[in-house]
Motif scaffolding. Structure first.
Motif, PDB file in Angstrom:
ATOM      1  N   ASN A 271      42.574  25.832  41.795  1.00 56.61           N
ATOM      2  CA  ASN A 271      41.208  26.295  41.539  1.00 56.61           C
ATOM      3  C   ASN A 271      40.327  25.105  41.169  1.00 56.61           C
ATOM      4  OD1 ASN A 271      41.932  29.041  41.787  1.00 56.61           O
ATOM      5  ND2 ASN A 271      42.784  28.960  39.708  1.00 56.61           N
ATOM      6  N   ASP A 272      38.998  25.307  41.205  1.00 61.07           N
ATOM      7  CA  ASP A 272      38.089  24.301  40.663  1.00 61.07           C
ATOM      8  C   ASP A 272      38.412  24.143  39.182  1.00 61.07           C
ATOM      9  OD1 ASP A 272      36.980  24.565  43.133  1.00 61.07           O
ATOM     10  OD2 ASP A 272      35.011  25.249  42.451  1.00 61.07           O
TER      11      ASP A 272
ATOM     12  N   GLN B 209      29.228  27.629  43.713  1.00 64.64           N
ATOM     13  CA  GLN B 209      29.417  28.735  44.668  1.00 64.64           C
ATOM     14  C   GLN B 209      28.357  29.825  44.482  1.00 64.64           C
ATOM     15  OE1 GLN B 209      31.854  27.222  42.935  1.00 64.64           O
ATOM     16  NE2 GLN B 209      33.727  27.030  44.128  1.00 64.64           N
TER      17      GLN B 209
ATOM     18  N   ALA C  72      38.531  22.631  44.356  1.00 72.54           N
ATOM     19  CA  ALA C  72      39.678  22.973  45.203  1.00 72.54           C
ATOM     20  C   ALA C  72      39.373  22.659  46.667  1.00 72.54           C
ATOM     21  CB  ALA C  72      40.014  24.454  45.027  1.00 72.54           C
ATOM     22  N   GLU C  73      38.119  22.919  47.073  1.00 73.02           N
ATOM     23  CA  GLU C  73      37.722  22.654  48.465  1.00 73.02           C
ATOM     24  C   GLU C  73      36.435  21.828  48.462  1.00 73.02           C
ATOM     25  OE1 GLU C  73      37.893  26.007  51.333  1.00 73.02           O
ATOM     26  OE2 GLU C  73      38.397  27.128  49.533  1.00 73.02           O
ATOM     27  N   PRO C  74      36.560  20.527  48.201  1.00 74.52           N
ATOM     28  CA  PRO C  74      35.346  19.710  48.028  1.00 74.52           C
ATOM     29  C   PRO C  74      34.443  19.697  49.258  1.00 74.52           C
ATOM     30  CG  PRO C  74      37.348  18.337  48.065  1.00 74.52           C
ATOM     31  CD  PRO C  74      37.792  19.751  47.992  1.00 74.52           C
ATOM     32  N   GLU C  75      35.020  19.794  50.454  1.00 74.05           N
ATOM     33  CA  GLU C  75      34.174  19.700  51.653  1.00 74.05           C
ATOM     34  C   GLU C  75      33.217  20.894  51.772  1.00 74.05           C
ATOM     35  OE1 GLU C  75      37.335  20.226  51.431  1.00 74.05           O
ATOM     36  OE2 GLU C  75      38.274  21.012  53.248  1.00 74.05           O
ATOM     37  N   ALA C  76      33.596  22.022  51.128  1.00 70.91           N
ATOM     38  CA  ALA C  76      32.796  23.245  51.273  1.00 70.91           C
ATOM     39  C   ALA C  76      31.446  23.142  50.556  1.00 70.91           C
ATOM     40  CB  ALA C  76      33.584  24.444  50.740  1.00 70.91           C
TER      41      ALA C  76
ATOM     42  N   LYS D  57      41.760  15.987  42.481  1.00 74.83           N
ATOM     43  CA  LYS D  57      41.599  15.658  43.907  1.00 74.83           C
ATOM     44  C   LYS D  57      40.790  14.375  44.082  1.00 74.83           C
ATOM     45  CE  LYS D  57      42.370  19.318  46.976  1.00 74.83           C
ATOM     46  NZ  LYS D  57      41.938  19.796  48.288  1.00 74.83           N
TER      47      LYS D  57
ATOM     48  N   GLU E 118      37.548  10.022  54.360  1.00 76.88           N
ATOM     49  CA  GLU E 118      37.566  11.461  54.638  1.00 76.88           C
ATOM     50  C   GLU E 118      36.195  12.072  54.312  1.00 76.88           C
ATOM     51  OE1 GLU E 118      40.504  13.594  52.334  1.00 76.88           O
ATOM     52  OE2 GLU E 118      40.754  15.061  53.941  1.00 76.88           O
TER      53      GLU E 118
ATOM     54  N   TRP F 234      33.334  14.446  56.387  1.00 76.02           N
ATOM     55  CA  TRP F 234      32.746  15.709  55.912  1.00 76.02           C
ATOM     56  C   TRP F 234      31.213  15.658  55.959  1.00 76.02           C
ATOM     57  CZ3 TRP F 234      35.888  15.801  50.708  1.00 76.02           C
ATOM     58  CH2 TRP F 234      37.244  16.028  51.003  1.00 76.02           C
TER      59      TRP F 234
END
Ligand SMILES: C[S@@+](CC[C@H](N)C(=O)[O-])C[C@H]1O[C@@H](n2cnc3c(N)ncnc32)[C@H](O)[C@@H]1O
Length: 249
Positions: A2-3, A98, A121-125, A179, A185, A189
């Motif tokens: 999770n974040d 979010q 958790a999903e930095p690219e998002a 992360k 990378e 993104w």
């Protein structure tokens, strides 16, 4: 995964990061980079993952209008106190990134996202959302924990087993991010969304100094030398954090 909201890390973060030279260098580099590119007029600025509000307050004191978004209540309370002590107004929103598109309608002249990516958790998002929150003629100030510097530190310390196992990320409740961001990378993104206009390294040599020299050094000298070398082609990429000023495409 999770974040990592900083509900339980607020005090350690305040002491370890902003209690000494590390935080002072971080602020000095970010401020020098922003001072170079911000127009003179008052701007609407959104700070995402604003933490204790250090950067936001510096900008508010320069006449800008600040909105601080932060999911962790202890961090946001710390930011509120810092603004109150300085008698500066601001808008405070307790929310993760979010939820922001639902809450905020008008895009900002400048969006800050400092030391947040590496805790997601999903930095690219987050990158398309940052784009939507930034005006088409605005800027994004993106600072992130540099995986390259973490690799280099581990090599210098002879942590070869850790290297072979690729166990560089921080454990639970550690201030080493979960992360660390690989800058190459991240560049992929950003494609199609953001153009990087300026790049600096934050702490390009301080953290690598032998401790006896670190302890002996005057802060004023450290700041001068870190600022002078933040864009040096050989050293910038060794910064513990990297700071990229990005323009929307
Ligand atoms: C290392 S602190 C950085 C704080 C501040 N930006 C600074 O540079 O001093 C990371 C912050 O990101 C926040 N954070 C974690 N997950 C988040 C999310 N999903 N949305 C927004 N902020 C988040 C944490 O609560 C924490 O305050």
């Amino acid at each position: 995964m999770n974040d990592r909201h900083f509900d339980a890390l607020a005090t350690r973060f305040a002491e370890k990061i902003y209690g000494g030279a590390k935080g002072a260098i971080r602020l000095a580099v970010l401020q020098a980079d922003l001072a170079e590119c911000l127009p003179e007029r008052p701007l609407r600025i959104l700070d995402i993952g604003a933490g204790l509000g250090h950067m936001a307050l510096w900008l508010a004191e320069r006449g800008h209008h600040l909105t601080l978004a932060e999911p962790a209540a202890p961090m946001l309370d710390g930011a509120r106190e810092r603004f109150a002590a300085a008698s500066q107004p601001a808008t405070f929103i307790q929310a993760p990134w979010q939820d922001l598109l639902g809450e905020l309608t008008e895009p900002y002249d400048l969006v800050l996202c400092h030391a947040v990516l590496e805790w997601l958790a999903e930095p690219e998002a987050i990158l398309p959302v940052l784009h939507q929150l930034t005006r088409s003629d605005g800027l994004l100030s993106l600072a992130f924990y540099n995986r390259d510097a973490l690799v280099y530190r581990n090599l210098l310390k002879g942590h070869f087993r850790k290297m072979r196992r690729n166990t560089l990320a921080g454990e639970k409740q550690s201030l080493t991010p979960q992360k660390p961001v690989d800058p190459r990378e991240l560049r992929t993104w950003l494609e199609g969304l953001w153009q990087v206009e300026a790049e600096s390294g934050v702490r390009v040599f301080h953290d690598y100094m032998p401790t006896e020299f670190q302890a002996r050094a005057e802060l004023i000298d450290l700041l001068e030398m870190e600022l002078a070398h933040r864009r040096h082609p050989a050293f910038a990429g060794l910064g513990r954090y990297l700071h990229w000023i990005c323009r929307p495409l």
